[in-house]
Design a protein around this motif. Structure first.
Motif, PDB file in Angstrom:
ATOM      1  N   VAL A  37      -5.208  16.514   6.578  1.00  0.00           N
ATOM      2  CA  VAL A  37      -5.426  15.266   7.317  1.00  0.00           C
ATOM      3  C   VAL A  37      -5.369  14.086   6.356  1.00  0.00           C
ATOM      4  O   VAL A  37      -4.708  13.069   6.609  1.00  0.00           O
ATOM      5  N   TYR A  38      -6.066  14.216   5.204  1.00  0.00           N
ATOM      6  CA  TYR A  38      -6.054  13.150   4.199  1.00  0.00           C
ATOM      7  C   TYR A  38      -4.642  12.942   3.649  1.00  0.00           C
ATOM      8  O   TYR A  38      -4.173  11.808   3.510  1.00  0.00           O
ATOM      9  N   SER A  39      -3.948  14.046   3.365  1.00  0.00           N
ATOM     10  CA  SER A  39      -2.626  13.955   2.740  1.00  0.00           C
ATOM     11  C   SER A  39      -1.627  13.194   3.606  1.00  0.00           C
ATOM     12  O   SER A  39      -0.770  12.478   3.096  1.00  0.00           O
ATOM     13  N   ALA A  40      -1.758  13.378   4.923  1.00  0.00           N
ATOM     14  CA  ALA A  40      -0.814  12.720   5.842  1.00  0.00           C
ATOM     15  C   ALA A  40      -1.308  11.363   6.314  1.00  0.00           C
ATOM     16  O   ALA A  40      -0.628  10.693   7.084  1.00  0.00           O
ATOM     17  N   SER A  41      -2.486  10.954   5.832  1.00  0.00           N
ATOM     18  CA  SER A  41      -3.076   9.703   6.298  1.00  0.00           C
ATOM     19  C   SER A  41      -2.499   8.491   5.565  1.00  0.00           C
ATOM     20  O   SER A  41      -1.859   8.613   4.512  1.00  0.00           O
ATOM     21  N   LYS A  42      -2.770   7.339   6.128  1.00  0.00           N
ATOM     22  CA  LYS A  42      -2.356   6.086   5.492  1.00  0.00           C
ATOM     23  C   LYS A  42      -3.023   5.945   4.130  1.00  0.00           C
ATOM     24  O   LYS A  42      -2.400   5.492   3.159  1.00  0.00           O
ATOM     25  N   LEU A  43      -4.289   6.363   4.036  1.00  0.00           N
ATOM     26  CA  LEU A  43      -5.016   6.284   2.774  1.00  0.00           C
ATOM     27  C   LEU A  43      -4.363   7.152   1.707  1.00  0.00           C
ATOM     28  O   LEU A  43      -4.189   6.728   0.557  1.00  0.00           O
ATOM     29  N   GLY A  44      -3.965   8.390   2.082  1.00  0.00           N
ATOM     30  CA  GLY A  44      -3.303   9.280   1.128  1.00  0.00           C
ATOM     31  C   GLY A  44      -1.986   8.700   0.644  1.00  0.00           C
ATOM     32  O   GLY A  44      -1.649   8.786  -0.547  1.00  0.00           O
ATOM     33  N   ALA A  45      -1.240   8.090   1.580  1.00  0.00           N
ATOM     34  CA  ALA A  45       0.046   7.487   1.217  1.00  0.00           C
ATOM     35  C   ALA A  45      -0.150   6.290   0.289  1.00  0.00           C
ATOM     36  O   ALA A  45       0.640   6.070  -0.649  1.00  0.00           O
ATOM     37  N   GLU A  46      -1.212   5.514   0.530  1.00  0.00           N
ATOM     38  CA  GLU A  46      -1.484   4.356  -0.329  1.00  0.00           C
ATOM     39  C   GLU A  46      -1.911   4.787  -1.729  1.00  0.00           C
ATOM     40  O   GLU A  46      -1.535   4.161  -2.721  1.00  0.00           O
ATOM     41  N   GLU A  47      -2.674   5.879  -1.795  1.00  0.00           N
ATOM     42  CA  GLU A  47      -3.188   6.324  -3.087  1.00  0.00           C
ATOM     43  C   GLU A  47      -2.109   7.014  -3.921  1.00  0.00           C
ATOM     44  O   GLU A  47      -2.052   6.856  -5.141  1.00  0.00           O
ATOM     45  N   PHE A  48      -1.230   7.811  -3.259  1.00  0.00           N
ATOM     46  CA  PHE A  48      -0.195   8.552  -3.983  1.00  0.00           C
ATOM     47  C   PHE A  48       1.159   8.392  -3.302  1.00  0.00           C
ATOM     48  O   PHE A  48       1.708   9.343  -2.740  1.00  0.00           O
ATOM     49  N   PRO A  49       1.722   7.197  -3.339  1.00  0.00           N
ATOM     50  CA  PRO A  49       3.005   6.981  -2.659  1.00  0.00           C
ATOM     51  C   PRO A  49       4.147   7.778  -3.285  1.00  0.00           C
ATOM     52  O   PRO A  49       5.153   8.045  -2.630  1.00  0.00           O
ATOM     53  N   GLU A  50       3.987   8.179  -4.559  1.00  0.00           N
ATOM     54  CA  GLU A  50       5.067   8.876  -5.264  1.00  0.00           C
ATOM     55  C   GLU A  50       5.113  10.368  -4.966  1.00  0.00           C
ATOM     56  O   GLU A  50       6.064  11.056  -5.349  1.00  0.00           O
ATOM     57  N   TYR A  51       4.065  10.906  -4.309  1.00  0.00           N
ATOM     58  CA  TYR A  51       4.017  12.343  -4.031  1.00  0.00           C
ATOM     59  C   TYR A  51       4.194  12.619  -2.543  1.00  0.00           C
ATOM     60  O   TYR A  51       3.822  11.805  -1.695  1.00  0.00           O
ATOM     61  N   ASP A  52       4.758  13.818  -2.252  1.00  0.00           N
ATOM     62  CA  ASP A  52       4.857  14.175  -0.840  1.00  0.00           C
ATOM     63  C   ASP A  52       3.503  14.696  -0.348  1.00  0.00           C
ATOM     64  O   ASP A  52       2.558  14.866  -1.115  1.00  0.00           O
ATOM     65  N   VAL A  53       3.427  14.958   0.941  1.00  0.00           N
ATOM     66  CA  VAL A  53       2.160  15.312   1.576  1.00  0.00           C
ATOM     67  C   VAL A  53       1.525  16.543   0.950  1.00  0.00           C
ATOM     68  O   VAL A  53       0.315  16.580   0.694  1.00  0.00           O
ATOM     69  N   SER A  54       2.321  17.580   0.678  1.00  0.00           N
ATOM     70  CA  SER A  54       1.764  18.836   0.172  1.00  0.00           C
ATOM     71  C   SER A  54       1.172  18.674  -1.227  1.00  0.00           C
ATOM     72  O   SER A  54       0.143  19.278  -1.546  1.00  0.00           O
ATOM     73  N   LEU A  55       1.790  17.859  -2.072  1.00  0.00           N
ATOM     74  CA  LEU A  55       1.259  17.654  -3.422  1.00  0.00           C
ATOM     75  C   LEU A  55      -0.024  16.827  -3.393  1.00  0.00           C
ATOM     76  O   LEU A  55      -0.916  17.022  -4.220  1.00  0.00           O
ATOM     77  N   ARG A  56      -0.127  15.915  -2.428  1.00  0.00           N
ATOM     78  CA  ARG A  56      -1.382  15.167  -2.280  1.00  0.00           C
ATOM     79  C   ARG A  56      -2.528  16.118  -1.965  1.00  0.00           C
ATOM     80  O   ARG A  56      -3.660  15.931  -2.424  1.00  0.00           O
TER      81      ARG A  56
END
Length: 718
Positions: A410-429
């Motif tokens: 849920v975190y990995s696919a969230s806006k917050l996860g994308a803001e924190e780690f824009p360079e990584y895909d969802v699974s790596l987050r």
């Protein structure tokens, strides 16, 4: 209002003056953590949970009073509000009692009774109820009410209409409903039937019955879900004979002229109107109670999960298991900064075990990995076996721990996860999140909706707003208890601090980026949107660990800085002594003084003074460090390795109403049923264990086919 204060004081076992003070503080906009920590003199040192309970009950009682006023106004508008009725409404203690009293006056859709009234049959109903002794037969009396224009063509139709009116009047009688409701709760039997022979999920409920007053909350929730899914049919059986006794006493005079007809009215009123309504009410009440119990259990589990001791100062590799798409790896340094990410394929269908082992070992050696955090999701079993084998090859110097990955996706696919780690895909987050959960559970888990953390039961069936409110309160209390480093905290963590909104948390980050590190707490007043009130609420929970002011490292509130300095001087110390850790005798010296006198000279209350002394002894202390550290492993067991009687050490992963699930290192958590948790009688598993506890267990049984492990904590050797 005074009645509410008195009731709350009685319920909570607190003095009325303390309850009044807390209500006033809440009404002034103060947060629960601030009140609990910094206004102890005003409430007699209630803890945050008690204050939250007070706040919830206050809201309920105020809403109850508002409903009383609404009901009285509605009845008064009909010019039917009598003094006795008003007194009954004012003395009603529950919403159900108020609604029972309002029921006869509530606007209704057209019913059989209202149609009968339109036909002019109410006088006949009154005769039927009031006539005593020998009178002419009721059908002869009913014949006088025949009126074909109004649709009353026969005497029997007139009598039927009169009976409908009496049946509705009886069903609207508040006293009758109260007695029947109590009877159903006392003697009712809840039964369930399921006819799907292949259904294993609800197998125990295919032919199930239990008294309403004894049925446990988790069973109510399971039954409700089964009913919703169409797997179960649910009903309540009541004692109809006793119910009819209550109804007849309410309707039929011993000398009534029409007892047989009135008995039929009682039967009709109960079967057609009263019982279906009360059955719904009782089912709803059971569900409400079960929901509250489940929410309470969820909150009980969430608190120790968030307060698990961090694994500080270690380089951690996060291992997010998977099959087809490969296992994602993320290495983070001692402060959570990502050093390296990778993907390996040791699990089916690829099974590139040797290649994956070389990559993992090389990463561990290159980056000095000290701990591996393995997510407990899909392919966790194979991944744990693979990691344990790699650790043995490396000489066993690295430890690992299986970490709950609930909510990581849920975190990995969230806006917050994308803001924190824009360079990584969802699974790596997800892999990064898993690594950080081991390093600092609180800082990482606050990024996730508490409902997604997965330490409860039936959380998706709960009233989501109520569940969210309760869990958000737990998160806020935990964050406030630990404190937050103002110069390193994420916006997600800052937003969980009492008094800090999401918008203000982002403004704090912006200020930090534009002006550099905070040097003092009072700089917060320069942050956009953070005014004096918000500063008062949040300042004590935010730390500046390497700033200009010693007290900024502590939980001492800025309003008490002068008091803290005075206390140090009175005990023979300086701020430099405290900063350098040279105050080992502080507590002893304080105890030799008159606490009341010192508090008066410092200008604070005694409870606040005690807190100040505690903080000065260990500036910047983390209360989680006083708890037992998490259990790290170097090897793994198989389910087949378990034998009855074997004693093991495990970690409590979840606590439910019926027991606790314990991780003993075999991929599958074992269940310690409530009856096996303690040698003494306990009402709820939370009396014996909590999430994160390290416990000694004994294997009772192992079912390899169903992968069920039964454990006991009774009389386990130490």
């Amino acid at each position: 209002m005074q009645a509410i204060v008195q009731k709350l004081a009685q319920e909570l076992g607190q003095k009325e003056i303390y309850v009044e003070n807390v209500i006033r503080l809440l009404d002034e906009g103060n947060t629960v953590p601030f009140i609990a920590r910094y206004r102890k003199e005003m409430h007699g040192t209630m803890d945050d949970q008690t204050i939250r309970l007070l706040s919830e009950r206050l809201t309920y009682l105020r809403n109850l009073q508002a409903r009383r006023d609404e009901v009285k106004a509605a009845i008064a508008a009909q010019e039917k509000l009598t003094e006795p009725l008003a007194q009954s409404i004012d003395s009603a203690q529950t919403l159900a009692e108020i609604e029972d009293l309002y029921r006869p006056y509530r606007p209704k859709r057209r019913t059989r009774a209202s149609i009968a009234r339109e036909k002019g049959l109410e006088p006949l109903a009154q005769q039927l109820r009031e006539q005593k002794g020998n009178v002419i037969p009721i059908l002869q009396q009913a014949a006088a009410f025949i009126n074909e224009e109004k649709g009353v063509c026969t005497a029997q139709e007139a009598l039927d209409g009169a009976q409908d009116i009496l049946a509705e009047q009886l069903s609207d009688d508040a006293e009758v409903r109260s007695k029947l409701r109590a009877l159903l709760f006392r003697t009712g039997i809840l039964t369930t039937i399921g006819d799907d022979a292949d259904d294993r999920t609800y197998e125990m409920y295919h032919t199930f019955s239990e008294p309403v007053h004894r049925i446990q909350s988790h069973r109510i929730l399971a039954i409700n879900r089964g009913e919703k899914e169409g797997k179960l049919k649910v009903s309540i059986q009541g004692d109809e004979n006793q119910a009819q006794v209550i109804l007849r006493r309410a309707l039929i005079h011993p000398k009534s002229a029409h007892q047989e007809v009135l008995r039929a009215v009682c039967m009709d009123s109960y079967n057609r109107l009263i019982f279906p309504s009360l059955e719904r009410e009782i089912r709803n009440e059971l569900t409400d109670r079960a929901n509250e119990q489940a929410i309470h259990t969820f909150a009980l589990n969430l608190r120790p999960l968030l307060m698990q001791p961090p694994v500080k100062g270690k380089v951690v590799l996060g291992f997010d298991p998977a099959y087809r798409t490969g296992c994602k790896l993320a290495i983070v340094d001692e402060i959570g900064k990502v050093l390296k990410t990778a993907v390996i394929y040791p699990t089916p269908p690829h099974k590139k075990i040797e290649e994956s082992k070389k990559i993992l070992q090389q990463l561990c050696q290159t980056y000095g990995v000290q701990c591996i955090a393995i997510g407990n999701g899909t392919a966790s079993k194979e991944s744990e076996t693979f990691v344990a084998d790699c650790i043995r090859t490396l000489g066993g110097k690295i430890q690992y721990m299986v970490v709950s990955e609930a909510g990581a996706s849920v975190y990995s696919a969230s806006k917050l996860g994308a803001e924190e780690f824009p360079e990584y895909d969802v699974s790596l987050r997800s892999a990064v999140s898993i690594a950080r959960r081991l390093q600092d559970p609180l800082a990482e888990l606050v990024k996730i909706d508490p409902k997604a953390i997965g330490v409860g039961q039936y959380q998706h069936d709960m009233p989501q707003a109520r569940l969210g409110e309760a869990l958000d309160g737990v998160v806020e209390d935990c964050v406030s208890s630990v404190g937050v480093d103002l110069n390193t905290a994420s916006a997600a963590l800052l937003a969980r601090v009492a008094g800090v909104s999401k918008a203000v948390s982002k403004n704090i980050i912006t200020y930090r980026e534009q002006n550099g590190r905070f040097q003092q707490r009072k700089e917060l007043l320069k942050v956009k949107g953070l005014g004096p009130k918000a500063y008062e609420q949040c300042a004590g929970f935010l730390r500046v660990l390497d700033g200009k002011e010693l007290l900024d490292r502590t939980a001492v509130h800025p309003e008490s800085y002068q008091a803290a300095r005075t206390a140090l001087l009175l005990c023979g110390y300086t701020e430099d002594d405290a900063a350098n850790g040279n105050v080992s005798e502080l507590s002893k010296r304080f105890e030799s003084l008159n606490a009341q006198d010192v508090a008066q000279r410092c200008g604070v209350g005694v409870p606040t003074l005690h807190d100040i002394i505690t903080e000065l002894q260990k500036p910047g202390r983390d209360p989680r460090e006083e708890l037992p550290p998490p259990m790290l492993r170097t090897d793994v067991l198989e389910l087949s390795d378990l034998k009855t009687g074997m004693e093991l050490t495990g970690t409590v992963r979840n606590v439910t109403d019926f027991g606790a699930f314990v991780d003993i290192g075999v991929h599958q958590d074992g269940l310690v049923h409530i009856s096996e948790l303690s040698n003494r009688f306990i009402k709820h598993p939370s009396e014996a264990v909590q999430v994160g506890d390290i416990v000694q267990v004994r294997v009772l049984s192992v079912d390899e086919k169903t992968k069920r492990i039964a454990l006991s904590m009774k009389q386990v050797s130490k």
